[in-house]
Design a protein around this motif. Sequence first.
Motif: not given
Length: 539
Positions: A215-237
């Motif tokens: 069975i193939l599983f597809v999950v989804s969501g808006a992921f509020q707040g994820l963008e901040e986490i990504i930005k923070k990481r990019l900044k650090k990197q």
Amino acid sequence: MLKAGKPKVERINLTQKQNFLFNFDLKPVELENYLDEYLIGQKEAKGIIATKICTHFHKAKNLLLKSHRLDNVGFIKNNIIIIGPTGVGKTYTLKLIAHKLGVPFAKGDATKYSETGYVGGDVEDLIRDLYYEADGDLEKARFGIVYLDEIDKIASPGDIIGPDVSRTGVQRALLKLLEETQVEIRTPQEGLQMLEFPEENRNKKGKTTLNTKYILFVVSGAFQGLEEIIKKRLKKQSLGFLSEIEKKEEQKINYLKFVTPEDLVNYGFEREFVGRFPVIAVFDPLTEEELFEILANPNNVIVLNKKRDFKVYGIDLAFTDSAFREIAKEALKEGTGARALARILERILIPFERTLPSYQINILGVTEELVKDPEGYLRAMLSNPESQKWDEAYREAIFAERDRIHLYLEKKKTQNQKLPLEITPKRLNLLFDIYKSEEVEVTHALEELSSIYRQVKAYEGSFSKRNQIQAIFTDEAIDYVMEEVLKRDQGVFTFCERALARLEYTFSFLKETTKRNRFYITKMAFLDQDKFLEELLKS
Ligand SMILES: Nc1ncnc2c1ncn2[C@@H]1O[C@H](COP(=O)(O)OP(=O)(O)OP(=O)(O)O)[C@@H](O)[C@H]1O
Ligand SMILES: [Mg+2]
């Protein structure tokens, strides 16, 4: 010493007819082209999803064909995480795909589940839904697609005080399904069906079960707040990298596109959970232009539904481009993606839907003016129903609709997609007639037209064979037949047979006397047979 166990071999009982997989022959680009018919924008996500799902089913098919059984080793699923805001086509994409492939599709909401499985619902219910979606066909259900929405709601961010058991608990419960487990199915006639289903679909207790491995599983969501986490990481990197892209693209950049599994772990997912999803697809917010394109797409069901609502009262509804642009502009402000479109259409049109059926009005051209002030427009209409203005608005809208159909066909051509039949101006009219009179998606109208075309070609063939001649219907003749058949709602065979029966004798006579056996059947052959025969004998 440890002995490597022989890999377990699972027998699978499928017949050619039973499973769509045997005939599965879709290429990723074909699936993508199909999505393009309905889904606007989301080019990148669409490509990723179409490709990985195609590959998934080809892989399953190959396993089946190779050995007629499924090995326990070597099947890694392309489960997908979809990230994106509300109303931009996440669920829609998967529904379209499931429909195209003919696989069962079950949809759930992650917030509904709790770890214990009692408070909200049991995660295994998802699998049972799939079984029912497959009309109780276990073999079909085991190759279904499960779609789980609001997956971000079961992330357990570290800042929650105390262990967040229930969310991580749901993740763990899902892990089991993602991997492989036997879910007990409560069939309506449990017991009776025991005889029907082979051994592997029953557990030790003799209950019917469904294995989740394929069975193939597809999950989804808006992921509020994820963008901040990504930005923070990019900044650090890399400090430079981020400010550079920010400078280049200003605010418009979608940081979610840079998401990594690590970001999802930081967001609050268990590492093992993220690990079960090798594919990540990011959906973009819809732009005003894309919202317009959604409305203007002659395959769009939101607009079609509205038209059908009015058709109930015998009122024909048509929209101008500027009306659609105005609606798109308003929808963008709502920030609920394409969901806003249906709501705005309702708001604008309900006063008309309520009032017009009581008047002798059977056309309504929706213009920019109407969209901007529906109530005022309606008042003006009712106070002066005889005015030419309403007819003109409708005519403008009808022309716009016809242009949209034309544009749709042109676009297909530029994308190198083969049309099922060549579209001449005459055929465009026929297509538009079907589209309008039946209120169907343009793809359906096109299918209907090409099916009639194929029938005419088939008749041409059988007519030739029967008379041992080569009869060639001219394009004009074909178009004439298609038009008449549609107008009269008659079968191609019946219509042609009645029209051409008289000609058969002449053909055989001519064949005998002149040794000629190639004949062009023109429109005249249908309209005025005496004249046609006269010309035929002369030539
Ligand atoms: N990109 C698109 N192209 C065409 N139609 C779209 C698009 N996005 C959304 N729609 C229309 O809007 C409806 C709602 O979209 P959908 O259910 O896919 O939203 P979603 O992204 O799953 O949002 P949510 O997160 O709220 O569930 C669809 O049924 C479809 O008619
Ligand atoms: Mg959705």
